[in-house]
Every structure is written in C-alpha cells, then in structure tokens.
Write an enzyme that holds these catalytic residues in place. Structure first.
Site, mmCIF file in Angstrom:
data_model
loop_
_atom_site.group_PDB
_atom_site.id
_atom_site.type_symbol
_atom_site.label_atom_id
_atom_site.label_comp_id
_atom_site.label_asym_id
_atom_site.label_seq_id
_atom_site.Cartn_x
_atom_site.Cartn_y
_atom_site.Cartn_z
ATOM 1 C CB CYS A 119 43.462 55.320 43.360
ATOM 2 S SG CYS A 119 44.194 55.234 41.693
ATOM 3 C CG ASP A 120 43.368 51.236 46.214
ATOM 4 O OD1 ASP A 120 43.654 51.620 45.074
ATOM 5 O OD2 ASP A 120 43.677 50.124 46.632
ATOM 6 C CE LYS A 121 42.161 51.734 51.083
ATOM 7 N NZ LYS A 121 42.960 51.537 49.883
ATOM 8 C CB CYS A 191 46.740 49.037 39.128
ATOM 9 S SG CYS A 191 48.024 50.115 39.789
ATOM 10 C CD GLU A 442 45.860 47.678 50.064
ATOM 11 O OE1 GLU A 442 44.697 47.917 49.724
ATOM 12 O OE2 GLU A 442 46.836 47.806 49.295
ATOM 13 C CB SER A 468 46.814 44.769 47.438
ATOM 14 O OG SER A 468 46.599 45.070 46.083
#
Length: 559
Positions: A119-121, A191, A442, A468
């Site tokens: 995921c993101d980071k 996601c 975000e 986001s």
C-alpha cells in the site's frame, strides 16, 4: 558474500551461536542470507495476506539455494487514517519505513533483500531503502483487491466515500450506504482502482525493480503466489550476477516509469514518491520532467477513479507490459533499460501483446493526447502544483472562481457537507503541507464530498496538502511553496478570484503584485500544530512537496 561479516571466521562463532539459537543449521548459514522485508499486519486490507506472499517468497529462495530471513516494517492504511489526525502520519511513515529497512539490512548485513509491501507509503519507502542500500533487491507486492459488486454495478472504496456526499444531499439513504459499505471492498488487496498503492506497484514494475505482473495480478489469485515464488528464486540470480538496484533504476528507467504513469493516469502522489525514490539513487527529477513526458505521452487507460475499469481489467488486458509495448510504437520507452528479470526492457516486451483494446487503447486512439498528470505554475504555485488532468471534467479544465478559504481539511469538509459551498467556488485548503500539516494530509473526504454532492463540474479544490489516488475532479494539490513557508497560498483571501488553466499549465491568483506584497508584509507563520514526538521532528526536517517531501540530511541543510 556480504553476510560473511556476521557469520564467517573464528571470531564470528558467537554470532553463529545466536543464529543457531533460532534453529538455523550450519548448512543454512553457509548459503546466501536473504532478508525478507515483510510489512504484513492486521490493520491494512492490502497487507493482511502478506504472510502468504512471504511464505511463497521464502519457498522460492530455498528452491534456489538461499536462506530467507524475515523481518517486519510498519504500515499505515490511508483509507482508515483518512480525515482524522492519523492522516498526518501517512506520508511521514514513508521515511520511517525506509529507515527501518536500512537499519535491519545494515545491522544484519544480508546478501540481498526481497521487499513485500502493498500500500501507499510502504511501496515507496521500501524502494527508497533498496536504492539507499544498493544490494541486490526485488519487490513483490501483495496485489490489487478485486472490485466489489452491488447488484450489477462494480464498486470500490471510492464509491463509499462519494456515497457519503450522496446521503448528505438526499441522493442515497443511510441504508443504501450501509449496503454499499458491506460489499465495496470484497477482500484482501490494495484498493481496486488506479489509486496510489496500485500506481506505485505498477510503476515499480515499469521501473524494472519488480517482475512483470507485479502491479496488476489480483491479490487472491494463485498467479500472485506463483509470482512470489518466482521473485524468491529470482533474487538468487540477482545475487549471483550482482545486479544492483542502482544499475536498474537509472534515469532512463525513471523516464520509463513516468511515461507509464502518464499512460495509465496514475495517482498524483506519484509526483511525490518518484522524485523521492530517484533522490536515493542520486538522480534529480525536476517536476518539469513530468510535464515534458506528459506532453508527449498519450493517456491510454481509463481506470478508476477517472474511468470504469479496475486493476483486474488491466491485468486481463495484458497489464503494465502491454501498456509499455504500446508506448514503444511512439518511441516512448527506453528498451535498453535493465530490469530484475536479468534482461533488458526490450527483451521483456518481445512476446507481449494487448488482449483487450477496450481497456488499453491504441496510441493512435487515446483517451487524451497528453498524459494523466499535469504540473501547474503561476503566482499561486511558483514551484508547482499537481493535478490529475485525466480525472477533471472538461468544464473544469479552464475556470475562474471565487476563493473560499479554509485553514484545515476538517473545516473545509464541514463546509462542503453543510452545503456552504456553491457552483463557481474554488475551495482553498492551506496549512496542510509537509511542514504545516504536518504530514501533508490527503484530501479524499472533501473531494469525494464534492463529487458525491454533484458539484464535480462546478467546484475546484486547491491545497498545499495532497490527494488520495482515489480523488477525481478539479483537485489541485502539492501547491509549493506551502502556506507554512509563507508561500502565496497563505496570502489568498476570501472571494479572491483564481484562474485555473490546466491546458496551459497555469494556476494564477488574480490579485496584483502590490497587494500581494502588502499581504506578505503582514503575514506571520502560525504556531506549529504538533510540538512533540515524531511529527514535530518530521516538520522540522521535511522539504517541499516540489522535491518529493524528502527529509533534510540534518537540520538547516538542503537535500
């Protein structure tokens, strides 16, 4: 071998004794020791299954003659952290993840490392560590979540965020929202749209630091487990050939990744992470490079949140490799760049074809002639601001509007949901940058509320914070310099007129220079929102969003 520093020779008998206390045999110690950086936890849907990915990776390492040694890192779920103080820690966690992998792989000198994020980071944090360490490395993600389904309609997390605004305007009932929240996220994985996590996993593949399929093979498939085993076997080949991350992640490789970014319509957060990763490789990626590559790279895929397709659709159409193959028809990919396959990008693409032209369009028939992201400049953003232009309604590409100024995300969200924002408004949210936030929150809640309340073709949002990957609409972020540094966004007043001109890459506050100078003379920096703990240290050391929000090497220094 690098690991000999902790296991070989008479004086390392105590070290070997400690390994044997954990059950390692001498035969295992004689083999290359491969660090497995696994970010599994029980708070991120994209990470809850990474124990299975790690098990497959370790099997691959053993099959190829190595000894895997697993350790963990932290991770933040951006969706769960959204719209409360926890979001301040999301971007800031990237630096801790990079530091923790560096620490583990230096204190215990592994011969190579396999990184398991999703995921993101966590993805960029691990990539930053790999380039900092520069030992053989490969990344294998957990893969994307499948789309949910409500009746015959595919849905995802962003559907739920936007539905909150729908309830506020009476378009949906609370029971309909409950039904949606129960089915929007059907299981593990990052996601389902081209949000930040999937953007970074796809770009890692384009960068050459992950195997083909890393960005798109769904989390729940056997193909993902097979890819993990292959990654475990492949790391041993990288050890034997001594092919290092900085041999792969050259400037050409980063240009390939940015071209894929533009063709896919990836998250604006890539404009923070890609320069930060390049920084660890000693490569300076100026923001203008994103515009230059965007202007020559067509937008080929319309993925959620901007379009109807999900990551599983992109995978079935041929994945990132098929997109890269299509870009070669216009000479937009450096085919001589290296990759963790041990072959050049050109060799990797030889047998690739597009399997579904409704998902990956021809370069002669793109969704847009320019790429998905644009960098805007002007007196409101002298160092640049970022917009996902492929997700902006045509009506909003050029727009003048009156400023509605808010000093925080929460106050702006409250105003939007209370119906105090009207067509023609430009919502300005400031003091949410890397230093001012701190942590550059975000803004998915306010942007999703704008879309869910039917204002996506009438209202813009500008911030020194970020968005986001699930954001759509005229959402312009990363405004630099940020308000906490005295940037022009700090000088905007209620009802000022703002010009947004995305085709011409302009963001202009329509106030004369003399008035702005007068406002600056009376401006005073606000007191820090956080004065202790990690975020206070982060705010003291973080640089501008225009430079990837990396940390200074020491207080008062530059990059």
């Amino acid at each position: 071998m690098r690991s000999d520093a902790m296991k070989k020779g008479l004086e390392k008998a105590p070290h070997r004794s400690l390994f044997k206390a954990m059950g390692y045999t001498q035969e295992e110690l004689n083999r290359p020791l491969i660090g497995i950086a696994n970010s599994v936890n029980e708070i991120i849907p994209g990470h809850v299954h990474l124990d299975k990915i790690a098990k497959a990776v370790k099997a691959g390492v053993r099959l190829a003659g190595g000894t895997p040694i697993e350790f963990s890192t932290i991770g933040v779920c951006d969706g769960i952290a959204m719209n409360h103080p926890g979001m301040r820690y999301s971007l800031a966690s990237r630096e801790l993840i990079a530091d923790s992998v560096e620490i583990m792989a230096t204190a215990h000198p592994f011969d190579a490392i396999v990184m398991i994020p999703n995921c993101d980071k966590i993805v960029p944090g691990m990539l930053m560590a790999a380039l900092r360490l520069n030992i053989p490395a490969i990344l294998i993600s957990g893969g994307p979540m499948l789309a949910g389904r409500l009746g015959q309609k595919p849905v995802d997390l962003i559907s739920v965020f936007e539905a909150v605004g729908g309830v506020k305007t009476g378009l949906l009932t609370e029971s309909e929202l409950q039904e949606l929240e129960d089915c929007a996220c059907p299981g593990c994985g990052s996601c389902a749209g081209m949000f930040t996590a999937n953007s970074m996993n796809c770009l890692t593949e384009a960068l050459g630091l992950a195997l083909p399929g890393n960005g798109t093979i769904p989390a729940v498939t056997a193909a993902r487990i097979r890819l993990a085993k292959t990654a475990g076997m492949q790391i041993m080949k990288l050890v034997n050939s001594n092919l290092l991350p900085r041999d792969i992640a050259t400037r050409k490789a980063f240009e390939n990744a940015i071209a894929v970014d533009m063709a896919l319509g990836c998250s604006t957060n890539t404009v923070l992470h890609v320069p930060a990763i390049a920084h660890e490789a000693g490569i300076d990626l100026d923001l203008q490079l994103f515009n230059e590559i965007s202007q020559r790279t067509p937008h080929l895929c319309s993925l959620r949140p901007a379009g109807a397709h999900f990551l599983q659709d992109l995978d079935a159409a041929g994945g990132v490799s098929a997109v890269m193959q299509e870009l070669t028809n216009k000479g937009l990919i450096h085919l001589d760049a290296a990759s963790v396959t041990g072959q050049s990008v050109g060799a990797n693409l030889q047998a690739v074809s597009i399997l579904d032209r409704t998902v990956i369009r021809s370069i002669e028939d793109p969704y847009h002639i320019e790429g998905g992201i644009a960098i805007l400049y002007g007196n409101l953003a002298p160092e640049g601001a970022v917009v996902k232009q492929s997700a902006v309604a045509p009506e909003m590409l050029v727009r003048k509007g009156r400023a509605r100024v808010f000093e925080s995300e929460s106050s702006a969200s409250e105003a939007i949901l209370d119906n105090r924002i009207h067509p023609g408004d430009v919502v300005v949210i400031r003091y949410e940058g890397p230093r001012g936030g701190p942590g550059m929150q975000e803004m998915l809640t306010p942007t999703a509320a704008i879309m869910g309340m039917g204002l996506g073709k009438d209202v813009a949002l500008i911030t020194d914070g970020r968005f986001s990957g699930g954001t759509q609409g005229a959402a312009i972020g990363h405004v630099s310099p940020e308000a906490a540094e005295g940037g022009p966004i700090a000088l905007v007043q209620e009802n000022d007129e703002i010009l947004i001109d995305i085709p011409n890459k302009k963001l202009q506050l329509l106030v004369d220079d003399a008035s702005l100078h007068q406002r600056l003379q009376s401006w005073r920096a606000p007191e820090p929102r956080v004065t202790q703990g990690y975020l206070a240290r982060y705010a003291h050391l973080v640089t501008s969003g225009a430079t990837g929000a990396v940390l200074k090497t020491h207080a008062g220094s530059g990059l």
